[in-house]
Design an enzyme around this catalytic site. Structure first.
Site, PDB file in Angstrom:
ATOM      1  N   ASP A  72      33.437  29.832  -1.615  1.00 12.04           N
ATOM      2  CA  ASP A  72      33.453  28.401  -1.311  1.00 12.04           C
ATOM      3  C   ASP A  72      34.581  27.663  -2.027  1.00 12.04           C
ATOM      4  OD1 ASP A  72      32.023  28.992  -3.687  1.00 12.04           O
ATOM      5  OD2 ASP A  72      30.929  27.098  -3.609  1.00 12.04           O
ATOM      6  N   HIS A  73      35.422  28.413  -2.759  1.00 20.38           N
ATOM      7  CA  HIS A  73      36.558  27.804  -3.435  1.00 20.38           C
ATOM      8  C   HIS A  73      37.909  28.356  -2.965  1.00 20.38           C
ATOM      9  CE1 HIS A  73      34.245  25.529  -6.518  1.00 20.38           C
ATOM     10  NE2 HIS A  73      33.325  26.410  -6.136  1.00 20.38           N
TER      11      HIS A  73
END
Length: 301
Positions: free
Chosen positions: A64-65
């Protein structure tokens, strides 16, 4: 100093929320910080020019980064980019991205440079004549860094009335703005403070992504203008925060208070909560100046 939030929610993207990514504009430079899935779509929605992004900072290798990174890199190539692109992130990021480019036969037509990070101590990773960027070592389930962006102090502002009153020639103006005293033809020394005004105070921004409550970062972020600190959970889920090595809104506010920052910006919210306003309410019991990040929201500091 302007910050645009492209995404600020934890875990998986939803139809109305996006994982972590943001753009910091400081001293006319644009820095992309983290690159979750859907980042390039959010860049378009927020009308941010792809060509102005030359440096990307990735905090850690959780999807998610950074799952949006290869898409951004590839789209830059499709758009005919020729300017170099620099990517700063944990060791392994080069292997991940270049493998995808190689297997899809999608090599870039511009210079792509990786700056892989391994140090567990804060280090300077980018510097030019106006901006300095340092890592903020964080504690998460994988190797993770936050990033501290600092403006360098600018030149002093010329007091035109003063220099004209002293009859100082224009060829000395830059020397004066650089902070030097001036000696007149008769030998009189004019102190610089009599000829100038203080420069605009330098601003600073600290980005602290996924991390457990970690007081070791306090000396690095002390007195920053704006601190973005993850607040995945509320205090009611403190045990879960510790288990997953995340922070609560209470813990983020405690860090902000102990570091004497001017403004706290919360983000990386768990999607279990119906309203993010609860994060502000909880944090404000400890720290007064609290803002809430949200997708598509911009802040001018």
């Amino acid at each position: 100093m302007k910050l645009t939030i492209l995404g600020c929610y934890a875990a998986t993207p939803r139809t109305f929320t996006n994982p972590t990514s943001q753009v910091l504009e400081i001293k006319n430079r644009l820095f992309l910080i983290d690159c979750g899935e859907g980042t390039q779509v959010q860049l378009r929605k927020n009308k941010i020019k792809f060509s102005k992004i030359n440096h990307i900072f990735i905090s850690h290798l959780h999807g998610d980064h950074f799952f949006g990174l290869v898409g951004v890199v590839s789209t830059f190539a499709l758009l005919g980019r020729t300017t170099d692109l620099h990517i700063y992130g944990p060791k392994g990021i080069k292997e991940i991205i270049t493998l995808q480019l190689r297997l899809s036969n999608s090599w870039t037509n511009y210079g792509l440079f990786f700056h892989e990070l391994e140090s567990i101590a804060s280090e300077t990773i980018y510097e030019d004549d106006k901006v300095l960027v340092k890592t903020i070592p964080l504690k998460h389930r994988v190797y993770t860094n936050g990033f501290l962006f600092q403006e360098k102090v600018g030149e002093r502002k010329l007091d035109l009335d003063a220099v004209q009153n002293y009859g100082i020639e224009t060829c000395y103006y830059q020397i004066i703005k650089n902070g030097k005293d001036i000696t007149l033809d008769d030998g009189t020394v004019i102190d610089n403070y009599k000829l100038t005004f203080d420069p605009i105070p330098a601003k600073s921004y600290a980005f602290c992504s996924d991390t457990v409550y970690e007081e070791s970062i306090l000396p690095i972020i002390k007195n920053v203008d704006v601190l973005y600190h993850e607040s995945t959970f509320l205090k009611s889920e403190e045990a879960l925060a510790k288990k997953t090595l995340h922070s609560t809104a209470t813990e983020a506010a405690t860090i902000a208070s102990k570091a004497c920052v001017k403004q706290l910006l919360l983000g990386h919210y768990s999607t279990r909560y119906e309203s993010i306003e609860r994060f502000r309410e909880e944090a404000e019991t400890i720290f007064e100046n609290v803002l809430l990040a949200d997708d598509g929201k911009s802040f001018d500091f």
